[in-house]
Motif scaffolding. Structure first.
Motif, mmCIF file in Angstrom:
data_model
loop_
_atom_site.group_PDB
_atom_site.id
_atom_site.type_symbol
_atom_site.label_atom_id
_atom_site.label_comp_id
_atom_site.label_asym_id
_atom_site.label_seq_id
_atom_site.Cartn_x
_atom_site.Cartn_y
_atom_site.Cartn_z
ATOM 1 N N LYS A 294 41.502 -56.637 -8.655
ATOM 2 C CA LYS A 294 42.021 -56.569 -10.025
ATOM 3 C C LYS A 294 42.802 -55.278 -10.247
ATOM 4 C CE LYS A 294 40.528 -56.858 -14.866
ATOM 5 N NZ LYS A 294 39.355 -57.024 -15.770
ATOM 6 N N LEU A 295 42.254 -54.176 -9.757
ATOM 7 C CA LEU A 295 42.919 -52.889 -9.938
ATOM 8 C C LEU A 295 44.242 -52.830 -9.183
ATOM 9 C CD1 LEU A 295 41.354 -49.387 -9.992
ATOM 10 C CD2 LEU A 295 43.273 -49.823 -8.459
ATOM 11 N N TYR A 296 44.210 -53.230 -7.900
ATOM 12 C CA TYR A 296 45.441 -53.188 -7.105
ATOM 13 C C TYR A 296 46.540 -54.044 -7.739
ATOM 14 C CZ TYR A 296 42.997 -50.939 -3.159
ATOM 15 O OH TYR A 296 42.308 -50.075 -2.357
ATOM 16 N N LYS A 297 46.160 -55.237 -8.168
ATOM 17 C CA LYS A 297 47.138 -56.139 -8.774
ATOM 18 C C LYS A 297 47.727 -55.546 -10.039
ATOM 19 C CE LYS A 297 47.737 -60.952 -10.199
ATOM 20 N NZ LYS A 297 47.061 -62.280 -10.379
ATOM 21 N N SER A 298 46.877 -54.910 -10.845
ATOM 22 C CA SER A 298 47.350 -54.337 -12.114
ATOM 23 C C SER A 298 48.296 -53.164 -11.897
ATOM 24 C CB SER A 298 46.151 -53.878 -12.955
ATOM 25 O OG SER A 298 45.524 -52.735 -12.384
ATOM 26 N N MET A 299 48.208 -52.563 -10.696
ATOM 27 C CA MET A 299 49.047 -51.396 -10.409
ATOM 28 C C MET A 299 50.247 -51.735 -9.539
ATOM 29 S SD MET A 299 46.224 -48.357 -10.008
ATOM 30 C CE MET A 299 47.452 -47.088 -10.397
ATOM 31 N N GLY A 300 50.480 -53.015 -9.352
ATOM 32 C CA GLY A 300 51.663 -53.446 -8.618
ATOM 33 C C GLY A 300 51.525 -53.427 -7.115
ATOM 34 N N ALA A 301 50.303 -53.246 -6.623
ATOM 35 C CA ALA A 301 50.079 -53.266 -5.177
ATOM 36 C C ALA A 301 49.787 -54.703 -4.736
ATOM 37 C CB ALA A 301 48.909 -52.363 -4.808
ATOM 38 N N ARG A 302 50.134 -55.016 -3.522
ATOM 39 C CA ARG A 302 49.857 -56.345 -2.999
ATOM 40 C C ARG A 302 48.426 -56.387 -2.480
ATOM 41 N NH1 ARG A 302 53.279 -59.746 1.610
ATOM 42 N NH2 ARG A 302 51.884 -61.554 1.642
ATOM 43 N N VAL A 303 47.663 -57.357 -2.927
ATOM 44 C CA VAL A 303 46.266 -57.475 -2.527
ATOM 45 C C VAL A 303 46.158 -58.212 -1.194
ATOM 46 C CG1 VAL A 303 43.997 -58.400 -3.137
ATOM 47 C CG2 VAL A 303 45.508 -57.485 -4.928
ATOM 48 N N ILE A 304 45.421 -57.623 -0.250
ATOM 49 C CA ILE A 304 45.216 -58.207 1.066
ATOM 50 C C ILE A 304 43.720 -58.487 1.229
ATOM 51 C CG2 ILE A 304 45.345 -57.838 3.556
ATOM 52 C CD1 ILE A 304 48.081 -58.166 2.239
ATOM 53 N N ASN A 305 43.382 -59.768 1.368
ATOM 54 C CA ASN A 305 41.981 -60.181 1.470
ATOM 55 C C ASN A 305 41.789 -60.985 2.754
ATOM 56 O OD1 ASN A 305 39.377 -61.048 1.155
ATOM 57 N ND2 ASN A 305 39.678 -62.016 -0.838
ATOM 58 N N PHE A 306 41.301 -60.338 3.799
ATOM 59 C CA PHE A 306 41.103 -61.023 5.080
ATOM 60 C C PHE A 306 40.186 -62.228 4.928
ATOM 61 C CE2 PHE A 306 42.566 -57.010 7.032
ATOM 62 C CZ PHE A 306 43.388 -57.515 8.041
ATOM 63 N N LYS A 307 39.211 -62.120 4.065
ATOM 64 C CA LYS A 307 38.269 -63.217 3.884
ATOM 65 C C LYS A 307 38.969 -64.468 3.370
ATOM 66 C CE LYS A 307 33.956 -64.392 1.517
ATOM 67 N NZ LYS A 307 32.940 -63.968 0.537
ATOM 68 N N GLN A 308 40.084 -64.259 2.684
ATOM 69 C CA GLN A 308 40.807 -65.385 2.104
ATOM 70 C C GLN A 308 41.784 -66.023 3.078
ATOM 71 O OE1 GLN A 308 43.908 -64.722 -1.080
ATOM 72 N NE2 GLN A 308 42.394 -65.834 -2.314
ATOM 73 N N PHE A 309 42.604 -65.204 3.761
ATOM 74 C CA PHE A 309 43.640 -65.806 4.614
ATOM 75 C C PHE A 309 43.276 -65.840 6.101
ATOM 76 C CE2 PHE A 309 44.865 -61.306 4.418
ATOM 77 C CZ PHE A 309 45.117 -61.012 5.753
ATOM 78 N N ALA A 310 42.195 -65.180 6.496
ATOM 79 C CA ALA A 310 41.759 -65.234 7.893
ATOM 80 C C ALA A 310 40.227 -65.276 7.943
ATOM 81 C CB ALA A 310 42.290 -64.029 8.654
ATOM 82 N N PRO A 311 39.616 -66.284 7.326
ATOM 83 C CA PRO A 311 38.152 -66.327 7.182
ATOM 84 C C PRO A 311 37.372 -66.480 8.478
ATOM 85 C CG PRO A 311 39.111 -68.423 6.548
ATOM 86 C CD PRO A 311 40.262 -67.472 6.742
ATOM 87 N N ASN A 312 38.033 -66.947 9.527
ATOM 88 C CA ASN A 312 37.313 -67.203 10.773
ATOM 89 C C ASN A 312 37.312 -66.039 11.749
ATOM 90 O OD1 ASN A 312 36.596 -69.866 10.043
ATOM 91 N ND2 ASN A 312 38.646 -70.582 10.608
#
Length: 348
Positions: A294-312
């Protein structure tokens, strides 16, 4: 993530030394085959290597039969053993290496391997084109982006190093991440014999000039604040400090693209996923990741979530293989997979 360091912080001084030597001699025969004498073989710390041009691969430690390395120019190799040979009156060191896909295992002379950061090792993904060429990547965070597996460093092959190779930046990664680093705090720690900023605020302050020249900035930190007795306090306090430092980075370099990389999956000593485990400060690991996103998004940073796009890459089923300590620190092989997945994400 920082349990090991909180108990053994003084081992920082020995980290560089340990990372450069082999350990656990399990065989020390003096064997002679076709003029090649094997003085000893040992287990070796797992590091990633690439092969030099025209390197020879051997099917056995006596170097009796060689195999062309031509088709392996872009392969990554992971060392598992080291042997000392005496051949023609000279001492030679050879590594037993296995390919990243585990399909091949050979012996190779130490003089015939190179770091994966070598400019001659070209594994740029075709989809990257020239979009990232010349881009300077800066990294702030803890042991995960630093390339510490919980026991030693795998130098020059952290996941940001792999990301840069797959993107084809052709530039050095400015990696200012430090094991046990926290968002809250202003500590320094020794890496080998060098005193370096450990916490985010200290690192940002110390590298103000470097930040001005970065094109892409990875911030991967937070799990050590969540740890009990970290001293970081409430989640609100942790986010307050993170917001302040992101603002400083943006002010120093308003043109850099900032990537807020969320803490990767973490497990306790009993193998339980910490996702919904609360800490002594009243928030869960899940709460930490949600707040960071939430914080990164609000500050214009791109959020990177390994659990989301590379869960395996890391999950409940494979954690004992993909995490060196089975809790939080990726193996060198896992770091390569993370680097590849992140590069694909950034390209896509």
């Amino acid at each position: 993530m920082n349990n090991f360091f909180y108990r053994h912080i003084k081992l920082f001084v020995a980290a560089v030394v340990v990372a450069s030597i082999s350990f656990g001699i399990y065989s020390h025969p003096t064997a002679d085959k076709a003029g090649v004498q094997v003085a000893y073989t040992t287990q070796a710390l797992p590091h990633a290597f690439a092969l030099k041009k025209n390197a020879k691969l051997y099917t056995d430690v006596h170097l009796a039969k060689s195999v062309s390395s031509r088709k392996f120019a872009k392969a990554a190799w992971y060392r598992s053993q080291t042997a000392k040979l005496i051949y023609g009156g000279k001492v030679k060191i050879v590594y037993r290496v296995s390919s990243a896909n585990q399909k091949y295992t050979f012996w190779v002379l130490r003089s015939q391997v190179k770091n994966i950061t070598s400019k001659s090792y070209n594994i740029k993904l075709k989809q990257a084109g020239n979009k990232f060429t010349g881009k300077k990547i800066g990294v702030f965070g803890d042991s995960i982006p630093a390339g510490w597996d919980g026991y030693h460093f795998y130098f020059n092959s952290s996941y940001p190093d792999w990301t840069a190779k797959y993107l084809g930046t052709n530039t050095k990664v400015y990696n200012f991440a430090c094991p046990s680093g926290r968002i809250v705090g202003n500590r320094y720690a020794y890496i080998g014999t060098t005193l370096v900023p450990q916490d985010l605020h200290a690192a940002v302050k110390a590298h103000r000039n470097a930040i001005k020249h970065m094109n892409m900035i990875f911030i991967h930190i937070g799990t050590n604040d969540y740890t009990n007795y970290s001293g970081s306090g409430s989640l609100k306090n942790v986010m307050r400090h993170l917001r302040y430092n992101v603002r400083v980075i943006k002010k120093l370099n308003p043109h850099a693209k900032i990537y807020g990389i969320l803490p990767i999956s973490r497990y306790d000593a009993n193998g339980m996923n910490r996702e919904n485990m609360g800490d002594m400060y009243g928030y869960t690991y899940h709460d930490l990741r949600v707040a960071e996103a939430k914080l990164y998004k609000s500050m214009g940073a791109r959020v990177i979530n390994f659990k989301q796009f590379a869960p395996n890459i890391i999950n409940n089923q494979n954690k004992d293989v993909t995490l060196q300590d089975h809790e939080i620190h990726p193996t060198p092989q896992t770091a390569q997979k993370m680097g590849y997945a992140l590069a694909k994400k950034l390209i896509g």
